[in-house]
Design an enzyme around this catalytic site. Sequence first.
Site, short mmCIF file in Angstrom:
data_model
loop_
_atom_site.label_atom_id
_atom_site.label_comp_id
_atom_site.label_asym_id
_atom_site.label_seq_id
_atom_site.Cartn_x
_atom_site.Cartn_y
_atom_site.Cartn_z
N ILE A 182 0.43 -1.10 -0.29
CA ILE A 182 0.42 -0.07 -0.09
C ILE A 182 1.13 0.76 0.02
CG2 ILE A 182 -0.34 0.29 2.43
CD1 ILE A 182 -3.67 0.81 1.60
N ASN A 195 -2.78 2.10 15.82
CA ASN A 195 -3.55 1.46 16.60
C ASN A 195 -4.09 3.39 17.33
OD1 ASN A 195 -1.13 3.48 17.92
ND2 ASN A 195 -0.20 1.71 17.48
N VAL A 204 1.60 -2.72 8.65
CA VAL A 204 1.52 -2.18 8.04
C VAL A 204 1.45 -0.62 8.40
CG1 VAL A 204 -1.49 -1.32 7.99
CG2 VAL A 204 -0.21 -1.01 5.87
N ASP A 205 1.14 -0.62 9.65
CA ASP A 205 1.11 1.10 9.94
C ASP A 205 3.00 1.71 10.17
OD1 ASP A 205 0.86 2.80 11.89
OD2 ASP A 205 0.68 2.17 13.82
N SER A 288 -7.26 -4.73 10.81
CA SER A 288 -7.38 -5.68 12.29
C SER A 288 -6.86 -7.65 11.65
CB SER A 288 -8.65 -5.50 12.35
OG SER A 288 -8.62 -4.73 13.41
N THR A 289 -6.72 -7.50 10.72
CA THR A 289 -6.72 -8.98 10.71
C THR A 289 -5.42 -9.08 10.48
OG1 THR A 289 -6.46 -8.77 7.54
CG2 THR A 289 -8.30 -8.54 8.74
N GLY A 290 -4.34 -8.38 11.03
CA GLY A 290 -3.05 -8.58 10.87
C GLY A 290 -2.72 -9.15 12.57
N TYR A 292 -4.07 -7.90 14.99
CA TYR A 292 -5.25 -7.82 15.41
C TYR A 292 -6.33 -8.90 15.51
CZ TYR A 292 -4.53 -2.86 17.41
OH TYR A 292 -4.05 -1.89 17.66
N1 AR6 Z 1 0.45 -3.01 2.10
C1 AR6 Z 1 -0.85 -3.54 2.08
N2 AR6 Z 1 -0.94 -4.53 3.26
C2 AR6 Z 1 0.36 -4.83 4.42
C3 AR6 Z 1 1.02 -4.32 4.45
C4 AR6 Z 1 1.63 -3.02 3.77
N3 AR6 Z 1 2.82 -2.47 3.40
N4 AR6 Z 1 2.27 -4.47 5.39
C5 AR6 Z 1 1.48 -5.22 6.30
N5 AR6 Z 1 -0.06 -4.81 5.40
P1 AR6 Z 1 -1.53 -5.16 10.50
P2 AR6 Z 1 -3.66 -4.66 12.63
C6 AR6 Z 1 -1.14 -6.56 6.05
O1 AR6 Z 1 -0.93 -6.24 11.39
O2 AR6 Z 1 -4.53 -6.03 12.47
C7 AR6 Z 1 0.75 -2.13 13.86
O3 AR6 Z 1 1.48 -2.40 14.81
C8 AR6 Z 1 -0.90 -7.56 6.85
O4 AR6 Z 1 -0.22 -8.56 6.30
O5 AR6 Z 1 -0.73 -4.20 9.92
O6 AR6 Z 1 -5.30 -3.63 11.75
C9 AR6 Z 1 -0.91 -1.16 14.43
O7 AR6 Z 1 0.60 -0.22 14.81
C10 AR6 Z 1 -2.08 -7.54 6.98
O8 AR6 Z 1 -3.39 -8.58 6.07
O9 AR6 Z 1 -3.22 -4.43 11.14
C11 AR6 Z 1 -1.25 -1.45 15.33
O10 AR6 Z 1 -1.55 -1.77 16.80
C12 AR6 Z 1 -2.68 -6.56 8.06
O11 AR6 Z 1 -1.65 -5.47 6.55
C13 AR6 Z 1 -1.87 -3.09 14.94
O12 AR6 Z 1 -0.59 -3.78 14.15
C14 AR6 Z 1 -3.17 -5.59 8.34
O13 AR6 Z 1 -2.36 -5.97 9.54
C15 AR6 Z 1 -3.20 -3.02 13.84
O14 AR6 Z 1 -3.49 -4.13 13.60
#
Ligand code: AR6
Length: 340
Positions: A182, A195, A204-205, A288-290, A292
């Site tokens: 992204i 978060n 992704v954050d 939220s699918t990573g 969280y």
């Molecule tokens: N581009 C697109 N998708 C991505 C990328 C990218 N560069 N990197 C990861 N993903 P997550 P959450 C996908 O864990 O579950 C953070 O520490 C990843 O594979 O990033 O909402 C925040 O600060 C997954 O499918 O987000 C919060 O504390 C999706 O993005 C917490 O994680 C979301 O995974 C949020 O958790």
Amino acid sequence: MSVQTLSINFINEKNFTKQMSDNQEYTYKYPRASLTVDCVIFGISSNNAINVLLVQRKNPPFQDCWAFCGGFVDMNETTEQSAIRELKEETSLCNINLTQFHCFSSLDRDPRGRTITIAYYAVVDFEKVKDKVRADDDAKQCQWFNINSLPALAFDHEQILKKAIDVISMTRDRITIEKGDITKYDYDAIVNAANCSLLGGGGVDGAIHRAAGKGLYQECLTLNGCQTGQAKITKGYNLPSKYVIHTPGPIYRNGNNNEDELLASCYRNCLLLAEQNNIKTICFPSISTGVYHFPLQKASLIAIKTIKQCLISMPTIEKVTMVCFDDNTLNYYKQALNEQ
Ligand code: AR6
């Protein structure tokens, strides 16, 4: 070719037997389907909530069930006239601009026998019409329901609703699912699965903060965080996108902590912010699918359903892309787009 020749060819081709009675009327020995119309009326509130107008059926089949307003087409009217008449008779609404959107002809869609329905929709200003509806004719009650708390619908009306949403939100042209990173997207806005501190993290954050640089962190410091399900906007800094919309998704525990609604509100609030900031193209990660741990299948269905609904009332948003980081995520979102 004249109309007369056309009809004769048709009769010959199908080998229809035609009888001409004394008073010059044709009669056919083959059974014919009945024709009905249905009206899907969406009322959009000033806060963008979507309401759907339903009638409670007075008569069988599906007596007491909720359904779209509709009924049989009379011999002396077009389907347009029939839809306008039914809407007026059953709900008292008039001067509504109805658009024909699909024909539903599943063989078993009506227990009374073979019935084909032509469906119409209208999108109206909820505040203007909400108090004008009153049940009459073969409607026992007539009521607006929020689209997220609809009762079970009669006949194939669930299917009619889905199709209406797809047609109005122009799903096929406006929602895409892609595999990618992204941070590389040069859309007007990318969404960050953040978060509540909004000060960066993993997943992704972390990737977004790294790619955007210090400026993003500094702007985030001024935002005082963000509640789960809400959204805040910043500039994109070193990213190709102009804006970042940050939304903390729910941490999934057991599904009994309002997780579904909170996830839906993430998508809704991001799109509302996008609309308010004249953003035309926006992409989302799978919120939220990573870390969280929201179950992917459920999350994908909620995401797609919410995006489709929002697009009904947001004509200025041209393109929404779900950017999936891996094949598994990609497959779930593609499936959800087909199913929802
Ligand atoms: N581009 C697109 N998708 C991505 C990328 C990218 N560069 N990197 C990861 N993903 P997550 P959450 C996908 O864990 O579950 C953070 O520490 C990843 O594979 O990033 O909402 C925040 O600060 C997954 O499918 O987000 C919060 O504390 C999706 O993005 C917490 O994680 C979301 O995974 C949020 O958790």
